[in-house]
Structures are given as structure tokens and as C-alpha cells.
Design a protein around this motif. Sequence first.
Motif, short mmCIF file in Angstrom:
data_model
loop_
_atom_site.label_atom_id
_atom_site.label_comp_id
_atom_site.label_asym_id
_atom_site.label_seq_id
_atom_site.Cartn_x
_atom_site.Cartn_y
_atom_site.Cartn_z
N GLY A 132 -2.08 -4.03 -1.64
CA GLY A 132 -2.67 -4.89 -1.16
C GLY A 132 -2.13 -6.10 -0.89
N ALA A 133 -1.02 -6.54 -2.24
CA ALA A 133 -0.41 -8.69 -1.59
C ALA A 133 1.47 -7.67 -1.95
CB ALA A 133 -1.02 -9.32 -2.60
N SER A 134 2.19 -7.98 -1.94
CA SER A 134 3.37 -7.84 -1.76
C SER A 134 4.39 -10.02 -1.88
CB SER A 134 4.18 -7.04 -0.60
OG SER A 134 5.52 -6.77 -1.06
N ARG A 144 5.12 -3.71 2.12
CA ARG A 144 4.00 -5.03 2.89
C ARG A 144 2.14 -4.84 3.44
NH1 ARG A 144 7.88 -7.53 3.52
NH2 ARG A 144 9.28 -7.83 4.88
N HIS A 145 1.66 -5.14 2.79
CA HIS A 145 0.26 -5.02 3.01
C HIS A 145 -0.19 -3.91 3.53
CE1 HIS A 145 -4.08 -6.31 3.11
NE2 HIS A 145 -3.98 -5.48 4.05
N ARG A 216 -4.51 -2.49 -3.21
CA ARG A 216 -4.72 -3.05 -2.30
C ARG A 216 -6.33 -3.48 -2.67
NH1 ARG A 216 -6.73 1.36 2.19
NH2 ARG A 216 -7.19 2.32 0.73
N LEU A 219 -7.01 -6.45 -4.44
CA LEU A 219 -7.32 -7.81 -3.85
C LEU A 219 -8.40 -8.34 -4.20
CD1 LEU A 219 -5.63 -7.67 -0.51
CD2 LEU A 219 -4.97 -8.16 -2.04
N SER A 253 -7.29 -11.78 2.48
CA SER A 253 -8.35 -12.02 0.72
C SER A 253 -7.80 -12.84 0.32
CB SER A 253 -7.63 -10.50 -0.65
OG SER A 253 -6.27 -10.88 -0.51
N ASP A 256 -4.51 -14.46 -0.14
CA ASP A 256 -3.43 -14.70 0.59
C ASP A 256 -4.45 -16.70 0.70
OD1 ASP A 256 -2.21 -11.82 1.38
OD2 ASP A 256 -4.95 -11.92 1.51
#
Length: 452
Positions: A132-134, A144-145, A216, A219, A253, A256
Motif C-alpha cells: 500500500g505504502a512504501s 512501490r505502491h 494495501r 491505507l 490514500s 499520501d
Amino acid sequence: MSEILGSLWWLIISIGLLVTFHEFGHFWVARRCGVKVLRFSVGFGKPLFMRVGKDGTEYAIGRIPLGGYVKMLDEREFEIGEALQPYAFNRKPVWQRIAIVAAGPVANLILCVAFLWGMFVIGRPDFAPVVGASAGIAAESGLRHGDTIESIGARATPTWSEVQMALIPHALDREDVAVKVRAENGSELVRTLRLSRLPAVIDERRAVQAIGLSGRHELVPAVIGRVVPDDPAWRILAEGDRITALDGDPIPSWNDLPAAIDRLGQRGGKAMIEVQRNGDRLALEIQPARLQRDGKEFWGFGIEPATPAAPKRDAVLRYGPLDAVPAALRESWHQAGELYAMIGRAFTGRVSLQNTVAGPVTIGRAANAYANNGLAWYLQLLAMLSLSLGILNLLPIPILDGGHLLYYLIELVKGSPVSERAMAAGHFVGLALIASLMGLAFYNDILNNLVR
């Protein structure tokens, strides 16, 4: 209160089941070796119920439901008549005594495989292994997302739980590991996750977060729950707005959003924020300002996220009844290796004992949480507890099964039993070690669960 009662209930059920099966292993093999069993008790203390079987064994249920025991005929405890001497445990050949003592831990290992088989057949609902987030090390290593993590090292990762379990040992050892991913465009890549760059001290319970990786399903949707009066978003944005882009950059999300707002504030000036409102797509002009919250200053709009709904599980770990057999054996073997490795890390100081030794409160809370997640999750927890009980009992600590096995192995080598004096000293040391472990377990319970 319901969580406390639930934790207590599932603690009693879990420990009672595992210890009873452990003692049944001793009981079953003792009977096959011709040893007279005086009592088989589920629980400790004064019996609430007792029945004498046709074999002369007392079958009892004790007042204290945490555990159980098997009492065998043994001349070291009391004098017995000559007619009963062939049925005494201490009169049996050393290999039979080894078999009887080893049967308890072996029963737990068998039970572990059986529970895992049941978990695989039922199917454990989980989350897909999608990034989901990196950030931090994960982002620097190329994750990566939207990447789907297919394996970490040699371990396949069909769900996010497998991703976490595969990452933790490498993170604790600060060991770089190859990660096979499938990108959003379908291409398969291998990334080297640079875990050697992790700081020397991390919270082992949050090792995956320390890497900068989140799933993911973790998020938070970019939906506004509150607009702070007189802040930049006041009278521009509204509760329920879903933010889709800021200054032309997509906002998948809420996670970000802070970095995007900070970039906008550093640049200066106004920008366009795109939102979905009541089915309409709107582009609105907005400018961030320096805000303060909890003594911290940052660029912001003055908005807070809406409370997200619980994420839906979108993956299932399942095998057919036949395929589940080798899968359960492989997982048992893998987890046994990881448990021994964790014990080694604890003794060498590479992990904190605070996060290694769990007491009854932690076990009860975990049992309650896993049971609430469904039968498959609870079976997995029972499997891990059964494996831990079996392996810990094999440690060469006097008063544990492993300590008795050590005595019998010495007897095989020297040709005669260990002296009563040596055994008494060993039991004293064993009691001290067990008391220390119990004290540490209760201390960790207080620290991790009650003092929060």
C-alpha cells in the motif's frame, strides 16, 4: 469487561487442550511400556470429579483448569510391594523411560501438524500481499505502491501475514533479502531489501513498519471527516469529500496527503485540489498554511480523516485435504526452526526478552483475538502454542522433559543412573530457571498489557 472474560475463557480452553494432549502423550506411551499410571488429571488441585477406571487409574478433573499431570508408579516417591515393582517407572529400561518422557513434546508436535492441517483445509481469510505504502528502506530498495509480493527469500508469500512472518527474521538479523514482486503492469521483478540498513535498535513488534512497508489494506481512504474552523480548508472542503488529486498528483490514500501538502507548502502559492462530492468531481483552489498540533508545526489544510471502515479480507490461504498434509509438515518444520532461532537471538541479546517471553495475559488476549477472527485463525494460534510447548519442554532444563532426557542420555553414556545428589541439584537449578522465566513472563504482561 467482555474482552477480559473472553481472554480468560480462551486462555483456559487453549492451555487446557494443549497441556492435556501433552500429558496424554506421556500416559499413552507409559501404558504401552507397562508402567502403572496412578492418576491422569486434567487441571491441578483438589479434584472436582474423579473416576477410577477398570485399569486402576484415577481419571480426575482438578479445580485449577490451567494444565494437568500424569502420576506414575515410582519407587523414588514411595515404597511399593514386590508384586508392583515390574510396573514402576524407575524399573523400566532407560530407552523406555526416554520414550515415555519424550512422548509429551512429541504429542504437541503432532498436534501442531494436525491444527495446521485443519487451518489449511478450512482456509484462513487474509489480506492480499499488495504494497500500500512504501517509505524508508522499502522505498530505497525499489518496492512501490501496488507491487504484489510473491516471495521473500525462499518463502512464498500468498497473503500479507506470510509477508510479515517472512520479513521479521531477516529484519531481526539485519540481513538483506531478495523480494520477488509482480508490479502493477504485470512484470515480475526481484528487489533486494536492504535490511542491513535498519538501525541497531528497533521495536521487534513493529519490525515491518520499521522497514517502511505497509499493506494495501492498511491505507486510510482520503475521505475528510472534519474541517477545522478558520483553517485553510474552511468553507472550501467539506466532510465526506474524497480527495483524489492535489496539484495534479494522484492521492490514493490519506497516507499520501501529508507529504503532498508539505511539497505544496515548500513551493508556495495556491494549488488545485480535486475531490469527489456527492457523486460530482470538483476542482477547488486551496493554499496550505503553517499549523500547530500537539506542539508540532507543519504545513496543512486543517482537515482530519473520516473513521475508516474495517478493511475486507481479499485473500484466502487454503489447500485441499491431501495437499494440506505436506503443507502442514513444511510449516511445522519452518516454524520450529524459527522458534529455535528466536531462542538463540534472545540468549545472545539480539532481541529483547520483553518481546520474546509471553505470559498468560498476552496469551489470553491473543487467543481471544484469534478466536474472534474465525476458526482457521484460532487453529493457527493453537498450532504455534502447541509447537512452542513441545519445543520448550525439550530444552535441557531440569524438571522439564528435556532435563529428564538429559539425565537418561547421561545414564546411557556412563552405564548407571545420575546420582540422587546430582538430580537434586539439577532440580534446584531448574526450579530457579523456571521461576525466573515465569517472573519475566508476568513482568512482560504487566509492561505490555496493563501499563499502557
